[in-house]
Design a protein around this motif. Sequence first.
Motif, PDB file in Angstrom:
ATOM      1  N   GLU A  90     -39.998  30.144  10.117  1.00  0.00           N
ATOM      2  CA  GLU A  90     -40.278  29.029   9.219  1.00  0.00           C
ATOM      3  C   GLU A  90     -40.192  27.692   9.935  1.00  0.00           C
ATOM      4  OE1 GLU A  90     -37.808  29.397   5.763  1.00  0.00           O
ATOM      5  OE2 GLU A  90     -38.857  31.193   5.076  1.00  0.00           O
ATOM      6  N   VAL A  91     -39.235  27.552  10.827  1.00  0.00           N
ATOM      7  CA  VAL A  91     -39.127  26.314  11.597  1.00  0.00           C
ATOM      8  C   VAL A  91     -40.395  26.104  12.419  1.00  0.00           C
ATOM      9  CG1 VAL A  91     -37.911  25.189  13.513  1.00  0.00           C
ATOM     10  CG2 VAL A  91     -36.606  26.249  11.674  1.00  0.00           C
ATOM     11  N   ALA A  92     -40.837  27.140  13.115  1.00  0.00           N
ATOM     12  CA  ALA A  92     -42.055  27.033  13.929  1.00  0.00           C
ATOM     13  C   ALA A  92     -43.267  26.723  13.051  1.00  0.00           C
ATOM     14  CB  ALA A  92     -42.277  28.327  14.707  1.00  0.00           C
ATOM     15  N   ARG A  93     -43.376  27.394  11.909  1.00  0.00           N
ATOM     16  CA  ARG A  93     -44.516  27.175  11.020  1.00  0.00           C
ATOM     17  C   ARG A  93     -44.529  25.759  10.462  1.00  0.00           C
ATOM     18  NH1 ARG A  93     -45.652  27.195   5.585  1.00  0.00           N
ATOM     19  NH2 ARG A  93     -47.762  27.791   5.062  1.00  0.00           N
ATOM     20  N   ALA A 152     -47.313  18.750  12.005  1.00  0.00           N
ATOM     21  CA  ALA A 152     -48.195  18.199  13.032  1.00  0.00           C
ATOM     22  C   ALA A 152     -49.604  18.027  12.476  1.00  0.00           C
ATOM     23  CB  ALA A 152     -48.209  19.101  14.259  1.00  0.00           C
ATOM     24  N   GLU A 153     -50.070  18.976  11.680  1.00  0.00           N
ATOM     25  CA  GLU A 153     -51.393  18.872  11.059  1.00  0.00           C
ATOM     26  C   GLU A 153     -51.434  17.729  10.050  1.00  0.00           C
ATOM     27  OE1 GLU A 153     -55.397  19.714  10.197  1.00  0.00           O
ATOM     28  OE2 GLU A 153     -54.122  20.302  11.869  1.00  0.00           O
ATOM     29  N   VAL A 154     -50.382  17.583   9.247  1.00  0.00           N
ATOM     30  CA  VAL A 154     -50.309  16.481   8.283  1.00  0.00           C
ATOM     31  C   VAL A 154     -50.349  15.147   9.019  1.00  0.00           C
ATOM     32  CG1 VAL A 154     -48.784  15.316   6.626  1.00  0.00           C
ATOM     33  CG2 VAL A 154     -49.140  17.779   6.473  1.00  0.00           C
ATOM     34  N   ASP A 155     -49.596  15.049  10.107  1.00  0.00           N
ATOM     35  CA  ASP A 155     -49.582  13.815  10.897  1.00  0.00           C
ATOM     36  C   ASP A 155     -50.963  13.513  11.463  1.00  0.00           C
ATOM     37  OD1 ASP A 155     -48.122  11.602  12.109  1.00  0.00           O
ATOM     38  OD2 ASP A 155     -48.476  12.643  14.016  1.00  0.00           O
ATOM     39  N   LYS A 156     -51.645  14.541  11.936  1.00  0.00           N
ATOM     40  CA  LYS A 156     -53.005  14.366  12.475  1.00  0.00           C
ATOM     41  C   LYS A 156     -53.957  13.867  11.383  1.00  0.00           C
ATOM     42  CE  LYS A 156     -56.743  17.179  14.306  1.00  0.00           C
ATOM     43  NZ  LYS A 156     -57.154  18.539  14.628  1.00  0.00           N
ATOM     44  N   LEU A 157     -53.871  14.467  10.199  1.00  0.00           N
ATOM     45  CA  LEU A 157     -54.727  14.039   9.099  1.00  0.00           C
ATOM     46  C   LEU A 157     -54.410  12.615   8.657  1.00  0.00           C
ATOM     47  CD1 LEU A 157     -54.757  17.315   7.001  1.00  0.00           C
ATOM     48  CD2 LEU A 157     -56.635  16.386   8.367  1.00  0.00           C
ATOM     49  N   TYR A 158     -53.134  12.260   8.628  1.00  0.00           N
ATOM     50  CA  TYR A 158     -52.728  10.907   8.258  1.00  0.00           C
ATOM     51  C   TYR A 158     -53.284   9.891   9.257  1.00  0.00           C
ATOM     52  CZ  TYR A 158     -49.841   6.852   7.309  1.00  0.00           C
ATOM     53  OH  TYR A 158     -49.425   5.585   7.035  1.00  0.00           O
TER      54      TYR A 158
END
Length: 61
Positions: free
Chosen positions: A32-35, A41-47
């Motif tokens: 879960e930590v890795a996921r 990271a994906e949310v940050d990229k989209l932001y």
Amino acid sequence: MPLDESNQAEFYELRRIWSAHDDPDIRRLALEVARYRRVLAEVDKLYKTMTSLGATRLAVI
């Protein structure tokens, strides 16, 4: 408040935890930590993409 990145478990540490423990709860936690790191990271990229396009407000549904 941002997290101190020096205290975060590295991927190899999560892998070591996975290998060292047979308890399914501990293994699940490592996964879960890795996921969640990948998700954040994906949310940050989209932001960053939204802000670079000039979006100053995000719609909240």
